[in-house]
Design a protein around this motif. Structure first.
Motif: not given
Length: 189
Positions: A103, A105-106, A109-110, A151
């Motif tokens: 998680t 990466v997410y 980004i957030a 990514t």
């Protein structure tokens, strides 16, 4: 073990140097620059909420790095602590770290999106004369940009390798933390 101590010592020296230079600049900026008064508007109040969310997301990302070091996993741990054997052998912690790796990466980004929202809602132009803030903006964009190459499915291998080197490091994380700390103290006076 000697290599491990030298690597950690170098990181501590770097952090101390950035902290000292930032402290000197903080004193300079506090005495020389006119710090605009904080405006209490709906947008700035919303921006403060985004700032807290961004801090939480960054905490998650760097907690993951800390867990990898404690558990002796990953290339960073191998570079910093090549002869380290983790005293912790917990399957629950390993499962948590596996989830955090998936998680990351997410959350990254957030974090970039939320921090950029925080910066824009707080009125970047009001504080852009204080060097902490343009430096923070550049570092956040740097982390997001090179994380994107990691990514992106169509990144050439050379770009992915270079991106990993400049994205996954303590250098930017330490600088982001110290610059944000001093910058917020300066404008919250």
């Amino acid at each position: 073990m000697q290599q491990s101590i030298k690597s950690i010592r170098n990181i501590l020296i770097y952090a101390a140097a950035v902290f000292l230079i930032s402290l000197i600049y903080f004193i300079y900026a506090f005495t020389v620059h006119a710090i605009p008064e904080e405006r209490e508007t709906f947008l700035t109040e919303t921006g403060e909420i985004f700032g807290k969310i961004g801090l939480g997301l960054l905490s998650f990302i760097y907690f993951r790095t800390l867990m990898k070091l404690v558990l002796g996993q990953g290339k960073l741990a191998q570079r910093l602590l090549p002869d380290y054997q983790s005293p912790i052998h917990s399957s629950a912690l390993n499962r948590l770290l596996t989830w955090m790796n998936r998680t990351h990466v997410y959350f990254g980004i957030a974090a970039v999106a939320v921090i950029l929202l925080h910066i824009s809602l707080m009125g970047f132009s009001r504080y852009s004369h204080i060097l902490f803030f343009p430096a923070l903006l550049a570092l956040v964009i740097w982390q997001g940009f090179f994380g994107l190459f990691l990514t992106w499915r169509y990144s050439p291998a050379e770009i992915k390798k270079f991106s990993h080197v400049v994205h996954a490091q303590f250098v930017t994380g330490i600088a982001i933390g110290i610059f944000a700390f001093f910058g917020h103290i300066l404008i919250d006076n």
